[in-house]
Design an enzyme around this catalytic site. Structure first.
Site, PDB file in Angstrom:
ATOM      1  N   GLN A   9       0.825  -1.197   0.000  1.00 46.13           N
ATOM      2  CA  GLN A   9       0.000   0.000   0.000  1.00 46.13           C
ATOM      3  C   GLN A   9       0.864   1.253   0.000  1.00 46.13           C
ATOM      4  O   GLN A   9       1.917   1.301   0.615  1.00 46.13           O
ATOM      5  CB  GLN A   9      -0.932   0.005   1.217  1.00 46.13           C
ATOM      6  N   SER A  94       3.577  -6.613   2.560  1.00 46.59           N
ATOM      7  CA  SER A  94       2.240  -6.527   3.143  1.00 46.59           C
ATOM      8  C   SER A  94       1.211  -7.124   2.176  1.00 46.59           C
ATOM      9  O   SER A  94       1.263  -8.317   1.890  1.00 46.59           O
ATOM     10  CB  SER A  94       1.919  -5.084   3.520  1.00 46.59           C
ATOM     11  N   LEU A  95       0.280  -6.303   1.642  1.00 40.97           N
ATOM     12  CA  LEU A  95      -0.708  -6.870   0.722  1.00 40.97           C
ATOM     13  C   LEU A  95      -0.037  -7.520  -0.489  1.00 40.97           C
ATOM     14  O   LEU A  95      -0.623  -8.394  -1.144  1.00 40.97           O
ATOM     15  CB  LEU A  95      -1.696  -5.795   0.267  1.00 40.97           C
ATOM     16  N   ARG A 119      -9.892  -7.631   3.383  1.00 40.75           N
ATOM     17  CA  ARG A 119      -8.767  -7.265   4.257  1.00 40.75           C
ATOM     18  C   ARG A 119      -8.745  -5.760   4.496  1.00 40.75           C
ATOM     19  O   ARG A 119      -8.564  -5.284   5.618  1.00 40.75           O
ATOM     20  CB  ARG A 119      -7.458  -7.730   3.614  1.00 40.75           C
ATOM     21  N   HIS A 203      -0.608  -3.384  10.860  1.00 38.21           N
ATOM     22  CA  HIS A 203       0.493  -4.229  11.351  1.00 38.21           C
ATOM     23  C   HIS A 203       0.848  -3.920  12.805  1.00 38.21           C
ATOM     24  O   HIS A 203       2.020  -3.853  13.181  1.00 38.21           O
ATOM     25  CB  HIS A 203       1.722  -4.090  10.446  1.00 38.21           C
ATOM     26  N   GLN A 252       0.079 -12.009   9.701  1.00 39.63           N
ATOM     27  CA  GLN A 252       0.600 -10.816   9.035  1.00 39.63           C
ATOM     28  C   GLN A 252      -0.219  -9.564   9.363  1.00 39.63           C
ATOM     29  O   GLN A 252       0.309  -8.450   9.374  1.00 39.63           O
ATOM     30  CB  GLN A 252       0.611 -11.064   7.523  1.00 39.63           C
TER      31      GLN A 252
END
Length: 313
Positions: A9, A94-95, A119, A203, A252
């Protein structure tokens, strides 16, 4: 050895994917499939904006994935280079880990889009707007960042969210704690701290409600077999077992993105060439982690053509 890596992101921007879609049916097919999966004209939002709507977490995550997978499909269909021929392993920030899984067939494109939409919604809903945020620390290593987080917490959540590279670490947690951390940066020998324009404390342990929602979703739509090793964010280690990866995707949501460690682990595993698909975000991080690593970013048709010539000789 070569790793295909995928951005997270923050890499979204209005106009993303437009050049690929104009030039390639493969890209148009990807954007059409994602639109259909989400019952949303995400491709129009990606192409035309408005930026504030594209930046919403639930839109940005799926858009970044779609753009990167379109890049993969164009490389495969238009230039004859498959992930399995060109890469020895994959990873994503991440994503981007979902994108990496989609690139090797562990998630279908439609499932990846739906999971990332959920998500994004789950992460946004986990903490009321204004109660949590994130800050980037420039000129900070992981030890300095952890010490600063501990000093700023004062009973609230203040945690290392992203260990990006040797000079950039991101903190996440309660807004007041993150603001204290930024105010204390100089005392901890850190060059600068800046509050990020994000809508939630990603996170961090505050994301626990989102992790629960993703655990349920991933139990219904688990990853299939991994055709290539994937270096997972939360362990910075290669994963080949689909059930293990399902658990790591849940972890995660609240866990640290160990990008610096992941790159070092890939290097230790023999990776010399890192290829970022669909952005120019994680590639530069690789360069700061290890100056000896070769880094290529694939965004335009020209980028893809040049890379294909390199791979195919």
């Amino acid at each position: 050895m070569r790793a295909f890596i995928f951005p997270g992101q923050g890499s979204q921007k209005v106009g993303m994917g437009a050049e690929l879609a104009a030039a390639s049916e493969a890209a148009r097919d990807v954007f059409g499939e994602v639109d259909e999966a989400l019952k949303q004209k995400l491709s129009v939002l990606m192409r035309e904006g408005p930026e504030e709507e594209l930046t919403l977490t639930e839109n940005a995550q799926a858009a970044i994935m779609a753009n990167a997978i379109a890049t993969v499909r164009v490389l495969e269909r238009d230039f004859g280079v498959s992930v399995f021929e060109a890469a020895n392993c994959v990873a994503g920030h991440s994503l981007g880990e979902y994108t990496a899984l989609a690139s090797i067939g562990a998630f279908s494109l439609a499932d990846a889009a739906r999971l990332l939409k959920l998500r994004g919604q789950a992460m946004q809903a986990a903490v009321p707007v204004g109660e949590g945020t994130m800050a980037v620390l420039l000129g900070a290593d992981i030890d300095q960042a952890r010490a600063l987080a501990a000093a700023a917490a004062q009973g609230e959540v203040c945690e290392v969210a992203n260990d990006n590279d040797p000079s950039q670490v991101v903190l996440s947690g309660h807004t007041a704690a993150i603001e204290r951390a930024v105010a204390l940066t100089k005392e901890h020998g850190i060059k600068r701290g800046m509050i990020l324009n994000v809508s939630a404390p990603f996170h961090s342990s505050l994301m626990a409600p989102a992790a629960e929602r993703m655990a349920e979703a991933l139990s219904q739509t688990p990853p299939a077999a991994l055709a290539l090793p994937l270096y997972a964010n939360v362990t910075a280690a290669p994963v080949t077992d689909a059930e293990e990866e399902r658990a790591l995707l849940v972890e995660q949501v609240t866990g640290r993105v160990r990008w610096r460690e992941s790159v070092l682990a890939m290097r230790a595993g023999g990776v010399e060439h890192f290829v970022e698909l669909g952005g120019k975000v994680v590639g530069p991080m690789v360069g700061r982690i290890d100056r000896e690593a070769q880094v290529t970013s694939l965004v335009t048709m020209q980028d893809l053509e040049a890379f294909a010539k390199q791979v195919l000789g």
